[in-house]
Scaffold this motif. Structure first.
Motif, mmCIF file in Angstrom:
data_model
loop_
_atom_site.group_PDB
_atom_site.id
_atom_site.type_symbol
_atom_site.label_atom_id
_atom_site.label_comp_id
_atom_site.label_asym_id
_atom_site.label_seq_id
_atom_site.Cartn_x
_atom_site.Cartn_y
_atom_site.Cartn_z
ATOM 1 N N LYS A 118 0.829 -1.195 0.000
ATOM 2 C CA LYS A 118 0.000 0.000 0.000
ATOM 3 C C LYS A 118 0.869 1.252 0.000
ATOM 4 N N MET A 128 -6.911 -1.092 -4.095
ATOM 5 C CA MET A 128 -5.518 -1.087 -3.640
ATOM 6 C C MET A 128 -5.096 0.369 -3.458
ATOM 7 N N SER A 129 -5.436 0.938 -2.293
ATOM 8 C CA SER A 129 -5.128 2.342 -2.026
ATOM 9 C C SER A 129 -5.817 3.226 -3.060
#
Length: 245
Positions: free
Chosen positions: A104, A161-162
């Protein structure tokens, strides 16, 4: 494509960064080096846009290595010691990653580097708001500096994802990664087919193979949890679609 190298004298740390690089579609790893001198030779012979360099290395540490470069690529420092952060930013580093590095945090650093490179080239920041569903049921997605057309029916599920999302497609081994928020994607996908079941997942309801203990099971033994904030809506959908008691 952003050309980058990883530099770290610790084999496990080097392998981790190299693995992260391979998982980001718009990154291309030119090389992985275990010391600064090997990296110098590589930079002299290859075009490199971005380096991930450990600060604590023998003979020539990461800070002195970057200072020695006549024309430095963008730099992301990695180290187990937070006290080096100030020195790293004095060298105009893009970011500073504290070990152990999470994927991340790695993605956040990569995004900063990507934006700086786009600004330098005059391209401006990427605008993925153009991702929309077409009348024929397809979607254009920006990934790896390309625009790819995908069939919405082929989407199995989407993972957050972030600042990026991974789109998993039928028949494809690797997911597409694109810079787009889950909220915007959720708004643009047909609600009759897709449902957000977790803060990190949107699923194609038509592709669900099995449900067990509030876990959605897809082909290939992929298990996706149903979050507490989403289970009422999901259970309501399943109750309407399910036959039998």
């Amino acid at each position: 494509m952003i050309k980058c190298i990883a530099i770290d004298d610790e084999p496990l740390a080097l392998a981790q960064i190299a693995g992260y690089i391979s998982n980001v579609p718009f990154l291309h790893q030119v090389g992985a080096c275990q010391d600064a001198f090997e990296a110098m030779q590589l930079i002299a012979s290859e075009d490199v846009d971005l380096i991930f360099v450990d600060i604590n290395m023998p003979d020539l540490n990461g800070l002195d290595f970057v200072r020695s470069l006549v024309s430095s690529p963008l730099v992301v420092f990695t180290t187990a010691y937070s006290e080096y952060a100030v020195e790293g930013f004095k060298l105009d580093a893009v970011d500073y990653l504290l070990k152990p590095v999470s994927f991340k945090d790695f993605l956040k650093s990569v995004d900063k580097a990507r934006k700086q490179l786009e600004y330098r080239s005059g391209g401006g920041a990427a605008d993925n708001d153009s991702n929309v569903i077409n009348p024929d049921g397809t979607l254009f997605v920006k990934s790896d500096y390309k625009i790819i057309r995908i069939n919405v029916n082929q989407i199995k599920y989407i993972e957050c994802m972030s600042e990026y999302v991974r789109i998993y497609l039928e028949g494809e081994d690797k997911p597409l990664m694109t810079l787009l928020s889950m909220r915007k994607l959720e708004e643009r996908l047909p609600a009759s087919m897709f449902m957000r079941v977790h803060r990190s997942y949107i699923v194609n309801l038509h592709k669900i193979q099995e449900i067990s203990r509030l876990r959605i099971i897809f082909e290939g033994n992929v298990y996706i949890p149903v979050g507490d904030n989403y289970k009422e809506k999901f259970n309501d959908y399943i109750s309407k679609m399910c036959l039998g008691k």
